[in-house]
Motif scaffolding. Structure first.
Motif, short mmCIF file in Angstrom:
data_model
loop_
_atom_site.label_atom_id
_atom_site.label_comp_id
_atom_site.label_asym_id
_atom_site.label_seq_id
_atom_site.Cartn_x
_atom_site.Cartn_y
_atom_site.Cartn_z
N GLU A 25 0.81 -1.23 0.00
CA GLU A 25 0.00 0.00 0.00
C GLU A 25 0.84 1.27 0.00
N GLU A 26 2.11 1.16 -0.30
CA GLU A 26 3.00 2.32 -0.22
C GLU A 26 2.49 3.50 -1.04
N SER A 27 1.86 3.24 -2.16
CA SER A 27 1.37 4.33 -3.01
C SER A 27 0.31 5.18 -2.32
N MET A 69 1.17 2.76 18.91
CA MET A 69 1.13 2.12 17.59
C MET A 69 2.42 2.36 16.83
N ALA A 70 2.90 3.61 16.87
CA ALA A 70 4.13 3.94 16.14
C ALA A 70 5.33 3.21 16.73
N GLN A 71 5.41 3.16 18.05
CA GLN A 71 6.51 2.45 18.70
C GLN A 71 6.56 1.00 18.25
N LEU A 72 5.43 0.33 18.28
CA LEU A 72 5.40 -1.10 17.98
C LEU A 72 5.59 -1.39 16.51
N TRP A 73 4.97 -0.60 15.63
CA TRP A 73 5.14 -0.86 14.21
C TRP A 73 6.53 -0.48 13.72
N ALA A 198 -7.91 1.29 10.86
CA ALA A 198 -7.38 2.13 9.79
C ALA A 198 -6.15 2.91 10.27
N LYS A 199 -6.19 3.38 11.51
CA LYS A 199 -5.03 4.11 12.03
C LYS A 199 -3.85 3.18 12.21
N SER A 200 -4.08 1.97 12.66
CA SER A 200 -3.00 1.01 12.78
C SER A 200 -2.37 0.73 11.41
N ARG A 205 2.08 1.21 7.81
CA ARG A 205 2.51 1.49 6.43
C ARG A 205 3.67 2.48 6.43
N GLU A 206 3.55 3.53 7.24
CA GLU A 206 4.57 4.58 7.24
C GLU A 206 5.84 4.14 7.96
N MET A 207 5.71 3.41 9.04
CA MET A 207 6.91 2.94 9.74
C MET A 207 7.67 1.91 8.90
#
Length: 217
Positions: A25-27, A69-73, A198-200, A205-207
């Motif tokens: 889903e990078e796009s 979420m950001a820490q774990l991903w 969706a937030k996860s 995706r971004e991490m």
């Protein structure tokens, strides 16, 4: 960009599948957002090149949703691309608790999360994602509270309120604003689970984008 090969790891099968889906889903990541994410990738790559410890501290106001979420991903992304050791932390400007909806969304994504006995207002959670890795311990804490780093780390502001409240993060080598919209707006609605899932996905995706570029540089 051709993504670097993933490392052979013990990531749980459901998480491996989840990671592959997010990489596809990078796009969906806007180009302007990619430019901000690449700042973090370059920091990580520079640390690796100089054999400097890689420490990432994700900050939001309550250390309840987005920062966890950001820490774990970010940690899972580092493991997936063979970037370990990358130390990932989270903190807030206030202490509340890791929100139960955040926990549920991460469990649906494949993480194994168990609540430790004892504390009820700010419980500690044991989070497992890879059979070969030590589990992460998650709970709400301020950005300056242990085990968060005191020096030589990147501070990533995951909400706009924390970005305003902390114009400077003492001890950080890099301070970067990467705000996410708060899924809290859906709490108590029929869309609650959909919003948190969706937030996860967005944060994962971004991490993963960050770690892939860091390894490729």
């Amino acid at each position: 960009m051709i993504l670097p090969a993933a490392q052979e790891t013990g990531l749980d099968p459901k998480i491996r599948d989840y990671v592959k889906q997010r990489l596809a889903e990078e796009s969906e990541i806007p180009k302007e957002r990619q430019e901000d994410l690449l700042k973090l990738s370059r920091y990580i790559a520079q640390c690796r090149a100089s054999n400097k410890p890689i420490k990432l501290l994700f900050v939001c106001t309550h250390n309840s949703r987005r920062s966890h979420m950001a820490q774990l991903w970010a940690k899972i992304g580092a493991v997936h691309f063979g970037m370990d050791p990358v130390e990932c932390y989270s903190g807030g400007t206030e202490v509340t608790a890791m929100n139960s909806r955040t926990v549920a969304a991460l469990q649906r994504a494949g993480l194994t999360i168990e609540k430790e006995n004892g504390e009820t207002t700010n419980p500690r959670y044991t989070v497992s994602y890879d059979k070969s890795k030590t589990a992460e311990i998650c709970f709400s804490k301020t950005l300056s509270e242990a085990p968060n780093p005191k020096a030589q780390f990147a501070a990533i502001m995951t909400c706009s309120s924390a970005d305003v409240a902390c114009p400077n993060v003492q001890g950080s080598d890099l301070r970067l604003a990467l705000p996410y919209e708060d899924p809290k707006v859906s709490d108590g609605t029929a869309n609650e689970a959909t919003s948190y899932d969706a937030k996860s996905r967005e944060i994962a995706r971004e991490m993963l984008f960050v770690m892939a570029r860091a390894k490729g540089q």
